[in-house]
Motif scaffolding. Structure first.
Motif, short mmCIF file in Angstrom:
data_model
loop_
_atom_site.label_atom_id
_atom_site.label_comp_id
_atom_site.label_asym_id
_atom_site.label_seq_id
_atom_site.Cartn_x
_atom_site.Cartn_y
_atom_site.Cartn_z
N ILE A 46 0.81 -1.22 0.00
CA ILE A 46 0.00 0.00 0.00
C ILE A 46 0.85 1.27 0.00
CG2 ILE A 46 -2.05 -1.06 1.02
CD1 ILE A 46 -1.17 0.06 3.75
N ALA A 47 2.14 1.15 0.32
CA ALA A 47 3.00 2.34 0.34
C ALA A 47 4.46 1.93 0.37
CB ALA A 47 2.68 3.21 1.54
N GLU A 48 5.31 2.89 0.03
CA GLU A 48 6.75 2.75 0.16
C GLU A 48 7.25 3.99 0.90
OE1 GLU A 48 8.37 2.59 -3.78
OE2 GLU A 48 7.90 0.47 -4.02
N LEU A 49 8.06 3.78 1.94
CA LEU A 49 8.63 4.89 2.69
C LEU A 49 10.12 4.71 2.82
CD1 LEU A 49 6.03 5.08 5.65
CD2 LEU A 49 6.11 6.53 3.61
N HIS A 50 10.83 5.80 3.07
CA HIS A 50 12.27 5.73 3.32
C HIS A 50 12.69 6.93 4.15
CE1 HIS A 50 13.16 8.86 0.33
NE2 HIS A 50 12.19 8.29 -0.38
N ASN A 51 13.82 6.80 4.80
CA ASN A 51 14.39 7.92 5.55
C ASN A 51 14.72 9.04 4.57
OD1 ASN A 51 14.46 6.82 8.20
ND2 ASN A 51 16.34 5.72 7.73
N ASP A 52 14.51 10.29 4.99
CA ASP A 52 14.95 11.45 4.23
C ASP A 52 16.32 11.83 4.78
OD1 ASP A 52 15.48 13.91 3.11
OD2 ASP A 52 13.51 14.77 3.55
N LEU A 53 17.38 11.26 4.19
CA LEU A 53 18.73 11.45 4.71
C LEU A 53 19.23 12.88 4.51
CD1 LEU A 53 20.32 8.08 3.52
CD2 LEU A 53 19.36 8.63 5.75
N ILE A 54 18.75 13.57 3.50
CA ILE A 54 19.19 14.95 3.24
C ILE A 54 18.70 15.88 4.34
CG2 ILE A 54 18.92 16.92 1.66
CD1 ILE A 54 18.85 14.79 -0.62
N ASN A 55 17.46 15.71 4.77
CA ASN A 55 16.86 16.60 5.78
C ASN A 55 16.85 15.98 7.18
OD1 ASN A 55 16.08 18.79 3.99
ND2 ASN A 55 14.69 17.29 3.09
N ASP A 56 17.53 14.85 7.35
CA ASP A 56 17.55 14.16 8.65
C ASP A 56 16.15 13.92 9.21
OD1 ASP A 56 20.33 14.01 8.65
OD2 ASP A 56 20.56 15.91 9.70
N ASP A 57 15.23 13.52 8.36
CA ASP A 57 13.86 13.21 8.77
C ASP A 57 13.68 11.70 8.66
OD1 ASP A 57 11.23 13.39 9.52
OD2 ASP A 57 10.55 14.47 7.74
N PHE A 58 13.81 11.04 9.81
CA PHE A 58 13.90 9.59 9.83
C PHE A 58 12.56 8.93 10.14
CE2 PHE A 58 18.04 11.27 11.44
CZ PHE A 58 18.72 11.12 10.24
N LEU A 59 12.42 7.68 9.70
CA LEU A 59 11.20 6.92 9.95
C LEU A 59 11.19 6.42 11.38
CD1 LEU A 59 10.99 4.82 6.66
CD2 LEU A 59 9.52 6.73 7.33
N ILE A 60 10.08 6.68 12.06
CA ILE A 60 9.84 6.17 13.40
C ILE A 60 8.53 5.38 13.36
CG2 ILE A 60 11.13 7.99 14.58
CD1 ILE A 60 8.43 9.32 15.23
N PHE A 61 8.35 4.49 14.32
CA PHE A 61 7.15 3.67 14.29
C PHE A 61 6.77 3.20 15.68
CE2 PHE A 61 10.85 1.04 13.31
CZ PHE A 61 10.80 0.11 14.34
N ARG A 62 5.51 2.77 15.78
CA ARG A 62 4.99 2.07 16.95
C ARG A 62 4.55 0.71 16.45
NH1 ARG A 62 3.29 3.00 21.87
NH2 ARG A 62 3.38 5.25 21.68
N ILE A 63 5.04 -0.35 17.10
CA ILE A 63 4.65 -1.71 16.73
C ILE A 63 3.36 -2.05 17.46
CG2 ILE A 63 5.29 -4.15 16.70
CD1 ILE A 63 8.24 -3.26 16.83
N LEU A 64 2.37 -2.50 16.70
CA LEU A 64 1.06 -2.85 17.25
C LEU A 64 0.88 -4.36 17.38
CD1 LEU A 64 -0.95 -0.38 15.00
CD2 LEU A 64 -0.11 0.02 17.33
N GLU A 65 1.45 -5.09 16.42
CA GLU A 65 1.36 -6.56 16.41
C GLU A 65 2.62 -7.13 15.81
OE1 GLU A 65 -2.23 -8.52 14.85
OE2 GLU A 65 -3.18 -6.53 14.85
N SER A 66 2.85 -8.41 16.10
CA SER A 66 4.00 -9.11 15.54
C SER A 66 3.58 -10.53 15.19
CB SER A 66 5.13 -9.15 16.59
OG SER A 66 6.20 -9.93 16.14
N ASN A 67 4.05 -11.00 14.02
CA ASN A 67 3.92 -12.41 13.71
C ASN A 67 5.30 -12.92 13.32
OD1 ASN A 67 4.33 -11.95 10.91
ND2 ASN A 67 2.15 -11.91 10.47
N LYS A 68 5.39 -14.05 12.73
CA LYS A 68 6.69 -14.66 12.45
C LYS A 68 7.57 -13.78 11.56
CE LYS A 68 8.84 -18.83 10.67
NZ LYS A 68 8.67 -20.08 9.98
N ASN A 69 7.01 -13.16 10.53
CA ASN A 69 7.81 -12.43 9.55
C ASN A 69 7.54 -10.93 9.44
OD1 ASN A 69 9.21 -14.77 8.54
ND2 ASN A 69 7.27 -15.37 7.62
N TYR A 70 6.46 -10.45 10.06
CA TYR A 70 6.04 -9.06 9.87
C TYR A 70 5.66 -8.41 11.19
CZ TYR A 70 5.83 -10.01 4.88
OH TYR A 70 6.16 -10.34 3.60
#
Length: 170
Positions: A46-70
């Motif tokens: 549904i989307a592709e994201l990446h860190n913005d290394l030029i502007n030091d705007d990094f991806l952060i997240f909250r984990i809601l669930e976990s399974n074996k691979n995701y």
């Protein structure tokens, strides 16, 4: 027949996801594209994201669930309010830091996600290396790191986690 039932039950349990409430970030040195999926098996992107290394705007997240691979996460860049919820593949760039900022302090990594379990690893020196998040349960993170060829891993208690790519969590 009993063995087939046991095998089915074990397979079913291993495929189930568990609830999490942990935070982390995508390694701030990584320019890797992070694919976001609508499902827990990575079939519909549904989307592709990446860190913005030029502007030091990094991806952060909250984990809601976990399974074996995701992991199911709420993810977005730190300096933007926009977050997307979806599933990301467990990869080495999904990281957290620890709060062991002193060589006089001991960081314990446990065999189970509770303080009463056995200690799997003791870290007694300060390190700036990230831990890869391998799993989570509740607020606990299963942290993994390779240092000088040695695998250091175990359950990292919530009070010793630092999910901030910009600063320490003092």
């Amino acid at each position: 027949m009993r063995i087939l039932n046991i095998i089915f039950l074990l397979t079913f349990i291993s495929c189930q996801s568990q609830n999490c409430d942990c935070e982390g970030f995508i390694d701030w040195e990584s320019d890797k594209i992070i694919n976001i999926y609508s499902d827990s098996n990575g079939k519909t992107k549904i989307a592709e994201l990446h860190n913005d290394l030029i502007n030091d705007d990094f991806l952060i997240f909250r984990i809601l669930e976990s399974n074996k691979n995701y992991f199911k996460v709420e993810i977005g860049r730190a300096m933007t309010e926009n977050r997307i919820t979806g599933w990301i593949k467990k990869i080495k760039e999904i990281v957290v830091d620890d709060r062991n900022y002193s060589d006089s302090q001991t960081l314990n990594l446990y065999t189970e996600p509770n303080l009463e379990s056995k200690i799997k690893n003791k870290i007694t020196e300060y390190s700036t290396e990230h831990y890869t998040i391998k799993n989570c349960k509740g607020k606990w993170i299963y942290a993994h790191q390779v240092k000088d060829g040695e695998v250091i891993e175990g359950w990292l208690e919530p009070s010793m986690q630092c999910p901030n790519p910009y600063t320490t969590c003092n």
